[in-house]
Scaffold this motif. Sequence first.
Motif, PDB file in Angstrom:
ATOM      1  N   LYS A  59     -13.878   1.293  -2.560  1.00  0.00           N
ATOM      2  CA  LYS A  59     -13.737   2.204  -1.209  1.00  0.00           C
ATOM      3  C   LYS A  59     -12.338   3.019  -1.304  1.00  0.00           C
ATOM      4  CE  LYS A  59     -16.634  -1.068   1.302  1.00  0.00           C
ATOM      5  NZ  LYS A  59     -16.501  -1.863   2.511  1.00  0.00           N
ATOM      6  N   GLN A  60     -11.287   2.383  -1.694  1.00  0.00           N
ATOM      7  CA  GLN A  60     -10.088   3.066  -1.202  1.00  0.00           C
ATOM      8  C   GLN A  60      -9.390   3.660  -2.511  1.00  0.00           C
ATOM      9  OE1 GLN A  60      -8.199  -0.736   0.172  1.00  0.00           O
ATOM     10  NE2 GLN A  60      -7.791   0.319   2.262  1.00  0.00           N
ATOM     11  N   ARG A  61      -9.341   3.127  -3.722  1.00  0.00           N
ATOM     12  CA  ARG A  61      -8.802   3.877  -4.944  1.00  0.00           C
ATOM     13  C   ARG A  61      -9.280   5.428  -4.908  1.00  0.00           C
ATOM     14  NH1 ARG A  61      -6.065   5.897  -7.590  1.00  0.00           N
ATOM     15  NH2 ARG A  61      -5.113   5.639  -9.587  1.00  0.00           N
ATOM     16  N   LYS A  62     -10.551   5.511  -5.034  1.00  0.00           N
ATOM     17  CA  LYS A  62     -11.064   7.088  -4.997  1.00  0.00           C
ATOM     18  C   LYS A  62     -10.590   7.752  -4.112  1.00  0.00           C
ATOM     19  CE  LYS A  62     -15.504   6.515  -2.535  1.00  0.00           C
ATOM     20  NZ  LYS A  62     -16.618   6.168  -2.449  1.00  0.00           N
ATOM     21  N   ASP A  63      -9.895   7.344  -3.137  1.00  0.00           N
ATOM     22  CA  ASP A  63      -9.320   8.561  -1.968  1.00  0.00           C
ATOM     23  C   ASP A  63      -8.011   8.550  -2.273  1.00  0.00           C
ATOM     24  OD1 ASP A  63     -11.630   9.089  -0.643  1.00  0.00           O
ATOM     25  OD2 ASP A  63     -11.328   7.172   0.714  1.00  0.00           O
ATOM     26  N   GLY A  64      -7.415   7.788  -3.397  1.00  0.00           N
ATOM     27  CA  GLY A  64      -5.813   8.137  -3.550  1.00  0.00           C
ATOM     28  C   GLY A  64      -5.165   7.239  -2.968  1.00  0.00           C
ATOM     29  N   LEU A  65      -5.685   6.013  -2.480  1.00  0.00           N
ATOM     30  CA  LEU A  65      -4.871   4.913  -1.983  1.00  0.00           C
ATOM     31  C   LEU A  65      -4.391   4.010  -3.139  1.00  0.00           C
ATOM     32  CD1 LEU A  65      -6.669   4.047   1.424  1.00  0.00           C
ATOM     33  CD2 LEU A  65      -4.897   5.608   0.773  1.00  0.00           C
ATOM     34  N   LEU A  66      -3.222   3.737  -2.959  1.00  0.00           N
ATOM     35  CA  LEU A  66      -2.605   2.715  -4.037  1.00  0.00           C
ATOM     36  C   LEU A  66      -2.391   1.323  -3.753  1.00  0.00           C
ATOM     37  CD1 LEU A  66       0.163   5.198  -5.671  1.00  0.00           C
ATOM     38  CD2 LEU A  66      -2.228   4.751  -6.205  1.00  0.00           C
ATOM     39  N   ARG A  67      -2.693   0.197  -4.342  1.00  0.00           N
ATOM     40  CA  ARG A  67      -2.480  -1.067  -3.576  1.00  0.00           C
ATOM     41  C   ARG A  67      -2.058  -2.024  -5.004  1.00  0.00           C
ATOM     42  NH1 ARG A  67      -7.386  -4.838  -1.538  1.00  0.00           N
ATOM     43  NH2 ARG A  67      -6.754  -6.826  -2.445  1.00  0.00           N
ATOM     44  N   TRP A  68      -0.743  -2.755  -4.508  1.00  0.00           N
ATOM     45  CA  TRP A  68      -0.376  -3.649  -5.510  1.00  0.00           C
ATOM     46  C   TRP A  68      -0.661  -5.029  -4.795  1.00  0.00           C
ATOM     47  CZ3 TRP A  68       1.730   1.060  -4.662  1.00  0.00           C
ATOM     48  CH2 TRP A  68       2.211   1.863  -5.719  1.00  0.00           C
ATOM     49  N   MET A 109       0.722  -1.152  -0.129  1.00  0.00           N
ATOM     50  CA  MET A 109      -0.034  -0.007  -0.021  1.00  0.00           C
ATOM     51  C   MET A 109       0.820   1.368  -0.057  1.00  0.00           C
ATOM     52  SD  MET A 109      -3.102  -1.017   0.064  1.00  0.00           S
ATOM     53  CE  MET A 109      -4.094   0.459   0.733  1.00  0.00           C
ATOM     54  N   ASP A 110       0.394   2.173  -0.498  1.00  0.00           N
ATOM     55  CA  ASP A 110       0.946   3.522  -0.695  1.00  0.00           C
ATOM     56  C   ASP A 110      -0.254   4.642  -1.015  1.00  0.00           C
ATOM     57  OD1 ASP A 110       2.859   5.822  -0.637  1.00  0.00           O
ATOM     58  OD2 ASP A 110       4.515   4.607  -1.416  1.00  0.00           O
ATOM     59  N   ARG A 111       0.059   5.953  -1.367  1.00  0.00           N
ATOM     60  CA  ARG A 111      -1.071   6.734  -1.504  1.00  0.00           C
ATOM     61  C   ARG A 111      -0.523   8.085  -2.499  1.00  0.00           C
ATOM     62  NH1 ARG A 111      -1.301   8.919   4.616  1.00  0.00           N
ATOM     63  NH2 ARG A 111       0.740  10.155   4.843  1.00  0.00           N
ATOM     64  N   LEU A 112      -1.617   8.397  -3.047  1.00  0.00           N
ATOM     65  CA  LEU A 112      -1.337   9.949  -3.663  1.00  0.00           C
ATOM     66  C   LEU A 112      -2.183  10.658  -2.609  1.00  0.00           C
ATOM     67  CD1 LEU A 112      -2.786   8.709  -7.073  1.00  0.00           C
ATOM     68  CD2 LEU A 112      -0.205   8.858  -6.393  1.00  0.00           C
ATOM     69  N   PRO A 113      -1.437  12.028  -2.877  1.00  0.00           N
ATOM     70  CA  PRO A 113      -2.505  13.178  -2.200  1.00  0.00           C
ATOM     71  C   PRO A 113      -3.593  13.548  -2.609  1.00  0.00           C
ATOM     72  CG  PRO A 113      -0.524  14.151  -3.492  1.00  0.00           C
ATOM     73  CD  PRO A 113      -0.256  12.637  -3.537  1.00  0.00           C
ATOM     74  N   LYS A 114      -4.390  13.883  -1.783  1.00  0.00           N
ATOM     75  CA  LYS A 114      -5.789  14.128  -2.260  1.00  0.00           C
ATOM     76  C   LYS A 114      -6.162  15.708  -1.964  1.00  0.00           C
ATOM     77  CE  LYS A 114     -10.910  12.397  -1.378  1.00  0.00           C
ATOM     78  NZ  LYS A 114     -11.366  11.617  -0.473  1.00  0.00           N
ATOM     79  N   PRO A 115      -5.972  16.277  -3.260  1.00  0.00           N
ATOM     80  CA  PRO A 115      -6.373  17.805  -3.110  1.00  0.00           C
ATOM     81  C   PRO A 115      -7.873  18.128  -2.716  1.00  0.00           C
ATOM     82  CG  PRO A 115      -6.328  17.318  -5.167  1.00  0.00           C
ATOM     83  CD  PRO A 115      -5.949  15.897  -4.736  1.00  0.00           C
ATOM     84  N   ASN A 116      -8.197  19.351  -2.063  1.00  0.00           N
ATOM     85  CA  ASN A 116      -9.691  19.561  -1.620  1.00  0.00           C
ATOM     86  C   ASN A 116     -10.263  20.466  -2.672  1.00  0.00           C
ATOM     87  OD1 ASN A 116      -7.899  21.935  -1.230  1.00  0.00           O
ATOM     88  ND2 ASN A 116      -9.429  22.652   0.042  1.00  0.00           N
ATOM     89  N   SER A 117      -9.525  20.812  -4.007  1.00  0.00           N
ATOM     90  CA  SER A 117      -9.909  21.597  -5.018  1.00  0.00           C
ATOM     91  C   SER A 117      -9.216  21.337  -6.250  1.00  0.00           C
ATOM     92  CB  SER A 117      -9.830  23.261  -4.476  1.00  0.00           C
ATOM     93  OG  SER A 117      -8.697  23.655  -4.592  1.00  0.00           O
ATOM     94  N   ASP A 118      -9.978  21.983  -7.159  1.00  0.00           N
ATOM     95  CA  ASP A 118      -9.016  22.015  -8.625  1.00  0.00           C
ATOM     96  C   ASP A 118      -7.634  22.849  -8.917  1.00  0.00           C
ATOM     97  OD1 ASP A 118     -10.984  20.233  -9.340  1.00  0.00           O
ATOM     98  OD2 ASP A 118     -12.308  21.641 -10.198  1.00  0.00           O
ATOM     99  N   GLU A 119      -7.409  23.540  -7.733  1.00  0.00           N
ATOM    100  CA  GLU A 119      -6.305  24.328  -7.913  1.00  0.00           C
ATOM    101  C   GLU A 119      -4.934  23.278  -7.811  1.00  0.00           C
ATOM    102  OE1 GLU A 119      -6.377  26.582  -4.406  1.00  0.00           O
ATOM    103  OE2 GLU A 119      -7.959  28.185  -5.260  1.00  0.00           O
ATOM    104  N   ILE A 120      -4.986  21.968  -7.388  1.00  0.00           N
ATOM    105  CA  ILE A 120      -3.978  21.257  -7.310  1.00  0.00           C
ATOM    106  C   ILE A 120      -4.312  20.012  -8.101  1.00  0.00           C
ATOM    107  CG2 ILE A 120      -2.541  19.715  -6.088  1.00  0.00           C
ATOM    108  CD1 ILE A 120      -2.815  21.529  -3.650  1.00  0.00           C
TER     109      ILE A 120
END
Length: 634
Positions: free
Chosen positions: A589-598, A558-569
């Motif tokens: 459940k998890q992919r849409k929150d920016g969590l990565l899983r292999w 598991m790892d993760r991408l940052p999840k921005p709160n707006s389109d500015e990022i």
Amino acid sequence: MPARCLPALLVLLSAALPCLAAESTTTEGRVSAVTVYQGQALVTRQIELENAGGLTEIVVTGLPAKVQPGSLYAEPGDGVVVRSVRYRTRPVEQDVRAEVRELDQQLQDLQDKLAANARRRALLGERTEYLKQMEGFTTGTANAELKSGVLNAETLKSLTQFVFQERTEIAEQELTSQVEERELRQELELRQRKRNQLTQGSAKTVREAVVFADLGQPGAKQLSLTYIVTDATWSPSYNLRADAEAGRVTVEYNASIQQMSGEDWTDVDMTLSTATPSLVATAPRLDPLAIRLAAPTPEQQAASRDFAKAKSELMQQQRKLATLRNSYAADSPVFDGPMAGERLNDMFADHIQSESAPNAPATPGFAGGRGGGFGGMFAGSSVTADAGLNRISDEMQLLDFNGDLGRGRVAEQQPANSQGISVSYQLESSASLPSRSDRQLIQIASLPLEGRFYRLATPVLTEFVYKEAMLVNSTDMVLLAGPSATFLAGEFVGRGEVPTVAAGESLQVGLGIDTALRVSRELVEKKSRTQGGNRLVTFDYQLSLENFSGEEVDVRLMDRLPKPNSDEIKVTLVEPGKPLSEDQEYLKKQRKDGLLRWDLKVPAGAAGLDQQTIAYTIQLEYDKQLQIVGMPAK
């Protein structure tokens, strides 16, 4: 009719009337069934009468100290008609519980031993005084004889030896007596603490239910008495016994029960429930709400501005009063009498603000407003539960009318308890629970559940790799949230928590650290460039897994991408390294929150140069005049 004839006439009339005097019988009955709720319990006693009939007053004695009198109910058996049930208390010389009576006898024995010890020490003191007098007599006589030249040395020697021998014996007995007294007092204090724990300061009072019934024709009769007791509760706990080779985890579902009701439950049919028993069968009455116009007070304006806080506090009061209404009989003094308002205010002490609290916002009161916080809501009046609920609902609606909704919302439908679900478990075999302060463990069920075993690696958090299993609750039993102790191949590996799991739902179980695996995470390269008014930054990460064991293992990395709160990022996964997991639950459940899983298979001995790696790249694009900062997790 002459007055002198009246007594004779009354005697004749009384002789002609049938005798309606009721028989009386006393019994304790037998506790046959108990339903334990979270905070109280419903107890059923079976009453069996041999060769009984006609009108009978049945005194069921030995009710526990924590019985709720308003909950008493008698269920008649065949051929029995219950006329009335009432509760009474009666003083007795000794405590009604056998365990307490035994402790009382032990305490009395210890006190008798202490008294005997004190008497022996007093006698030793008298012996010491006698020896002092004998020493004075011996010394004076010896001096006189020495002056007259007739001293008997042998007699003086014998007397001296006797005195010293007596003093030695007295000293030894005094030391033994002191040790005995200390031990007796320690034992007395221990027994006294145990008795206080059992009785919790209860007086020597017997509690009884008096059932007046028509038993009909003589014969064997039965009826049951039910009542609610407080100081009884239970909570779930688990033992998880994993067998990785069989791909199975046995979930031992236990109940940790504490019951201090004042009576022992021996060989009873036991049910555990998360429901809330109610002594009130009718719904509360809704009264009309009369309103008028008036200038708002400063306190009302403050409460209107702090809408969310004021509404939340009112909802807490409403929920607590509704629970109290269900827990007390209609004739309970809680809701009756001139002090009812003050009692309710005391009950809400944990939920309401004091009028003396500085800067405490007040609720907009009805009938012109009262101001000064919630503390005076019930003050100075006798209120029923229904009137209290209406009074709180009046405040809530007036707050809706006058409050500033834009300054905060509050959910109006909240679960009555943290479980959010009501279930009951009937134990398969009878159970025994003495009344004591200790928590006692009883097994509800043992459930073998099939599962998928794997390892979980989260290098952004830790270098340790953990064993886990994904189970499916294939039973029809709901598992409530509770602590767990986990065992793998018979060895204890740690503690955790089991969430509430409905029938058919999946359950993720932690099985401890796998010391044969190690994971690491490294930022290999970072590149930054400017495009227009934005900054574009790429990050190359490498995740490495080593397997020092002699077998291939399945690992969820598991790892993760940052999840921005707006389109500015703008965040982009440029290169995932290897395909991400296709597990539907993960994607949902998890992919849409920016969590990565292999999902990886790591070969045996994959260490050093042979370690398994994943290199992935992400890109962030944002205004070059700004920088990225973190936000609190939602």
